[in-house]
Design an enzyme around this catalytic site. Structure first.
Site, PDB file in Angstrom:
ATOM      1  N   TYR A 139       0.834  -1.215  -0.086  1.00 37.08           N
ATOM      2  CA  TYR A 139      -0.180   0.228   0.167  1.00 37.08           C
ATOM      3  C   TYR A 139       1.002   1.230   0.009  1.00 37.08           C
ATOM      4  O   TYR A 139       0.636   1.937  -0.692  1.00 37.08           O
ATOM      5  CB  TYR A 139      -0.882  -0.152   1.191  1.00 37.08           C
ATOM      6  CG  TYR A 139      -1.922   1.241   1.120  1.00 37.08           C
ATOM      7  CD1 TYR A 139      -3.179   0.953   0.554  1.00 37.08           C
ATOM      8  CD2 TYR A 139      -1.705   2.268   1.836  1.00 37.08           C
ATOM      9  CE1 TYR A 139      -4.189   1.922   0.399  1.00 37.08           C
ATOM     10  CE2 TYR A 139      -2.685   3.480   1.572  1.00 37.08           C
ATOM     11  CZ  TYR A 139      -3.840   3.265   0.997  1.00 37.08           C
ATOM     12  OH  TYR A 139      -4.694   4.250   0.875  1.00 37.08           O
TER      13      TYR A 139
ATOM     14  N   PHE B  48      -7.660  21.878 -24.120  1.00 42.84           N
ATOM     15  CA  PHE B  48      -8.050  20.303 -24.439  1.00 42.84           C
ATOM     16  C   PHE B  48      -9.423  20.262 -23.367  1.00 42.84           C
ATOM     17  O   PHE B  48      -9.269  20.802 -22.455  1.00 42.84           O
ATOM     18  CB  PHE B  48      -6.873  19.689 -24.060  1.00 42.84           C
ATOM     19  CG  PHE B  48      -7.074  18.311 -24.564  1.00 42.84           C
ATOM     20  CD1 PHE B  48      -7.189  17.612 -25.725  1.00 42.84           C
ATOM     21  CD2 PHE B  48      -7.216  17.266 -23.031  1.00 42.84           C
ATOM     22  CE1 PHE B  48      -7.649  16.293 -25.694  1.00 42.84           C
ATOM     23  CE2 PHE B  48      -7.708  15.933 -23.323  1.00 42.84           C
ATOM     24  CZ  PHE B  48      -7.722  15.532 -24.584  1.00 42.84           C
ATOM     25  N   THR B  49     -10.081  19.354 -24.030  1.00 45.87           N
ATOM     26  CA  THR B  49     -11.479  19.019 -23.565  1.00 45.87           C
ATOM     27  C   THR B  49     -11.288  18.979 -21.916  1.00 45.87           C
ATOM     28  O   THR B  49     -11.809  19.744 -21.141  1.00 45.87           O
ATOM     29  CB  THR B  49     -12.110  17.931 -23.920  1.00 45.87           C
ATOM     30  OG1 THR B  49     -10.996  16.723 -23.931  1.00 45.87           O
ATOM     31  CG2 THR B  49     -12.378  17.735 -25.610  1.00 45.87           C
TER      32      THR B  49
ATOM     33  N   ASP C 113       1.436  20.472 -20.333  1.00 50.65           N
ATOM     34  CA  ASP C 113       0.681  19.124 -20.605  1.00 50.65           C
ATOM     35  C   ASP C 113       1.565  18.437 -21.512  1.00 50.65           C
ATOM     36  O   ASP C 113       1.719  18.776 -22.680  1.00 50.65           O
ATOM     37  CB  ASP C 113      -0.618  19.565 -21.688  1.00 50.65           C
ATOM     38  CG  ASP C 113      -1.542  18.392 -21.647  1.00 50.65           C
ATOM     39  OD1 ASP C 113      -0.573  17.014 -21.538  1.00 50.65           O
ATOM     40  OD2 ASP C 113      -2.574  18.320 -21.731  1.00 50.65           O
TER      41      ASP C 113
ATOM     42  N   LYS D 107      -0.700   7.946 -23.272  1.00 54.10           N
ATOM     43  CA  LYS D 107      -0.179   8.297 -24.560  1.00 54.10           C
ATOM     44  C   LYS D 107       1.544   7.993 -24.768  1.00 54.10           C
ATOM     45  O   LYS D 107       1.716   6.730 -24.997  1.00 54.10           O
ATOM     46  CB  LYS D 107      -0.483   9.708 -24.794  1.00 54.10           C
ATOM     47  CG  LYS D 107      -1.713  10.198 -24.229  1.00 54.10           C
ATOM     48  CD  LYS D 107      -3.104   9.959 -24.907  1.00 54.10           C
ATOM     49  CE  LYS D 107      -4.268  10.406 -24.087  1.00 54.10           C
ATOM     50  NZ  LYS D 107      -4.232  11.604 -23.591  1.00 54.10           N
TER      51      LYS D 107
ATOM     52  N   ARG E 153     -13.732  15.909 -33.679  1.00 54.27           N
ATOM     53  CA  ARG E 153     -12.893  16.908 -33.038  1.00 54.27           C
ATOM     54  C   ARG E 153     -13.478  18.283 -33.398  1.00 54.27           C
ATOM     55  O   ARG E 153     -12.753  18.711 -34.352  1.00 54.27           O
ATOM     56  CB  ARG E 153     -11.412  16.838 -32.931  1.00 54.27           C
ATOM     57  CG  ARG E 153     -10.983  15.903 -31.812  1.00 54.27           C
ATOM     58  CD  ARG E 153     -11.102  16.374 -30.481  1.00 54.27           C
ATOM     59  NE  ARG E 153     -10.565  15.343 -29.654  1.00 54.27           N
ATOM     60  CZ  ARG E 153     -11.421  14.956 -28.353  1.00 54.27           C
ATOM     61  NH1 ARG E 153     -12.584  15.396 -28.303  1.00 54.27           N
ATOM     62  NH2 ARG E 153     -10.885  14.464 -27.245  1.00 54.27           N
TER      63      ARG E 153
ATOM     64  N   PHE F 283     -19.069  15.177 -25.858  1.00 54.98           N
ATOM     65  CA  PHE F 283     -18.815  14.225 -27.193  1.00 54.98           C
ATOM     66  C   PHE F 283     -18.710  12.864 -26.799  1.00 54.98           C
ATOM     67  O   PHE F 283     -18.977  12.007 -27.501  1.00 54.98           O
ATOM     68  CB  PHE F 283     -17.392  14.814 -27.508  1.00 54.98           C
ATOM     69  CG  PHE F 283     -16.323  15.048 -26.726  1.00 54.98           C
ATOM     70  CD1 PHE F 283     -16.150  16.023 -25.993  1.00 54.98           C
ATOM     71  CD2 PHE F 283     -15.477  13.541 -26.565  1.00 54.98           C
ATOM     72  CE1 PHE F 283     -15.207  15.817 -24.971  1.00 54.98           C
ATOM     73  CE2 PHE F 283     -14.383  13.685 -25.784  1.00 54.98           C
ATOM     74  CZ  PHE F 283     -14.493  14.935 -25.056  1.00 54.98           C
TER      75      PHE F 283
HETATM   76  C1  LIG Z   1      -5.583  12.346 -23.094  1.00 52.99           C
HETATM   77  C2  LIG Z   1      -5.278  13.782 -22.728  1.00 52.99           C
HETATM   78  C3  LIG Z   1      -5.508  14.433 -21.538  1.00 52.99           C
HETATM   79  C4  LIG Z   1      -6.186  13.530 -20.474  1.00 52.99           C
HETATM   80  O1  LIG Z   1      -5.539  12.545 -19.875  1.00 52.99           O
HETATM   81  P1  LIG Z   1      -6.207  11.198 -19.541  1.00 52.99           P
HETATM   82  O2  LIG Z   1      -5.271  10.047 -19.336  1.00 52.99           O
HETATM   83  O3  LIG Z   1      -7.302  10.593 -20.784  1.00 52.99           O
HETATM   84  O4  LIG Z   1      -7.260  11.522 -18.445  1.00 52.99           O
HETATM   85  C5  LIG Z   1      -4.785  15.643 -21.245  1.00 52.99           C
HETATM   86  N1  LIG Z   1      -4.329  16.424 -22.100  1.00 52.99           N
HETATM   87  C6  LIG Z   1      -4.334  15.703 -23.312  1.00 52.99           C
HETATM   88  C7  LIG Z   1      -3.623  16.587 -24.496  1.00 52.99           C
HETATM   89  C8  LIG Z   1      -4.580  14.547 -23.774  1.00 52.99           C
HETATM   90  O5  LIG Z   1      -4.535  14.117 -24.951  1.00 52.99           O
END
Ligand SMILES: *Cc1c(COP(=O)(O)O)cnc(C)c1O
Length: 471
Positions: free
Chosen positions: A85, A137-138, A228, A271, A395, A462
């Protein structure tokens, strides 16, 4: 007898190809269901590709998020998970990988990127403050807004023009940023929200020169820059390829140099970091770190796992080291480019130059007879699935959501469909099949009438919105 040296095939035919720096050890079968079955599937999904069942999809280009193939080394690392843990050995591996690769001091693990966005937004934004960024970004913007921030787009104008060939369309427009500082005052700016290979602009990079100038400007006012870092390895590849002076630098060196101009980063490890789940926040400021580490136990988990299993953290740590191998990132970006260049050669309207993680179809130009409130990009994604079982993502106006003040649709300049390429998953033949499917839908474009929205969720609509075809 001849004393000529034997020629390679390449010299004989005048071409030399590149190939992926991996071979396949395990396969996952996929299948194309019948046209009839696809019609039923997309109808049941409300013409939203997010609502399709994965089993009904043939080639899945919905996202590059969590869809990477892990390496044999990462899978071996999964067996070394220390599921304590507190104080898991794998956390320290992850911390070390982030510190050496990105160069930040303090690490907070999270379950995925939005967990880290939530923490940094809560810690670094006071209600009413502005958050300038190089395009929204969303999930990022939503967390900034939920923390009381007001997002302001300060990306260069070229980013909103799908035909501009600017090599660094992700750059911050320093004049726009300066104007915002003059207008609202530096004390009312929470931080600059900087993204590498800007997703919503088509996977477009930021130059080293731009981030260096941004640092200088922000230093004049004591404004922080948070990055980011989701696709920063891909951004580093574009710098190596395009920016004078970086051709002899490694991806690892470029990435570290870039991050050194920022005060911290949030990361969707799903990613660039080559795993199926995970994320982290990394900062240099002890005070911000301590606040984020306090919050992480409320929302994610203890500060040495943050919602990840020990084995997941080990896979991220190994993925970070693999991510900066030059051969990996070159193959990654060049596969995306292969698909993009095929489509350009066939006259299909796409965002140019081709970005790092995806090819973006310009749905506005594709369906130039459909107004934006008939959801051209949503329509195109549905048509592509119907034709070929290829799944893509909208998008455009649906992703942009509504203005929180007026309640109207936001009408983004870019109305795009994203063909997102998972890392190390598909072959060149899958790219060929995809390109031919896009061509078939393009040839049929005049028979398409658009969609109307029949169900709209309140947040990130979306993902779950439903549509019906217009007569
Ligand atoms: C996917 C993404 C996020 C959010 O990350 P999650 O792992 O999906 O929560 C933030 N910024 C960018 C540019 C992304 O592509």
């Amino acid at each position: 007898m001849t004393d000529r040296k034997p020629q390679t095939m390449g010299q004989q035919f005048g071409r030399r190809s590149w190939a992926e720096p991996w071979k396949i050890k395990m396969v996952e079968p996929i299948r194309l269901i019948s046209r009839e079955a696809r019609e039923q599937a997309i109808r049941e999904a409300g013409y939203n590709t997010f609502l399709l069942r994965s089993e009904d999809v043939y080639i899945d280009l919905l996202t590059d998020s969590g869809t990477s193939a892990m390496s044999d080394r990462q899978w071996a690392g999964m067996m070394l998970g220390d599921e304590a843990y507190a104080g898991s050995r794998n956390f320290y591996h992850l911390e070390e990988a982030i510190q050496t690769t990105y160069g930040y001091r303090y690490i907070v693990p999270t379950h995925q990127g939005r967990g880290a966005e939530h923490l940094i937004s809560q810690v670094a934004i006071k209600p009413g403050q502005y958050v300038p960024g190089n395009m929204y970004f969303t999930t990022t913007r939503l967390h900034q807004e939920l923390a009381g921030g007001i997002f302001v787009d300060v990306i260069i104008d070229e980013a909103h023009d799908p035909t501009s060939e600017h090599p660094f369309k992700g750059n911050v427009d320093l004049t726009k940023l300066q104007a915002l500082i003059d207008e609202v005052g530096a004390e009312n700016i929470a931080y600059v929200s900087l993204a590498g290979t800007v997703n919503m602009a088509g996977g477009q990079p930021v130059s080293m020169e731009n981030v260096r100038a941004l640092r200088k400007l922000c230093n004049n006012y004591g404004i922080r820059i948070f990055l980011d870092a989701t696709r920063m390895a891909e951004n580093a590849f574009f710098i190596q390829e395009r920016e004078p002076g970086y051709q002899d630098w490694t991806i690892a060196q470029i990435l570290r140099e870039f991050c050194s101009y920022t005060d911290g980063a949030w990361m969707s490890a799903k990613k660039d970091n080559l795993v199926n789940i995970g994320g982290w926040l990394a900062v240099n400021d002890l005070d911000i770190f301590e606040k984020a580490r306090n919050l992480v136990v409320v929302y994610e988990g203890l500060h040495t796992y943050g919602g990840m299993a020990g084995r997941d953290m080990e896979a991220v740590a190994i993925g970070i080291h693999e991510m900066v191998e030059d051969a990996h990132i070159a193959a990654r970006v060049n596969q995306v480019r292969y698909l993009g260049e095929l489509l350009i050669a066939w006259g299909i309207p796409v965002v140019r130059p081709i970005g790092g993680h995806a090819v973006f179809l310009d749905a506005r130009a594709f369906y130039d007879h459909l107004p934006q409130d008939k959801f051209p990009a949503q329509t195109l994604a549905a048509q592509l699935y119907l034709d070929s079982g290829v799944r893509a993502m909208e998008r455009g106006i649906v992703s942009a959501g509504r203005d929180p003040k007026t309640g109207d649709h936001r009408y983004p300049k870019l109305e795009l469909v994203r063909l997102t390429i998972p890392r190390r998953v598909y072959t060149q033949a899958h790219m060929d099949v995809t390109a031919e499917a896009v061509m078939a839908v393009y040839e049929d474009r005049h028979n398409v009438t658009g969609l109307k929205m029949v169900y709209e969720p309140e947040y990130l609509r979306f993902f779950q919105a439903r549509f019906e075809p217009l007569p």
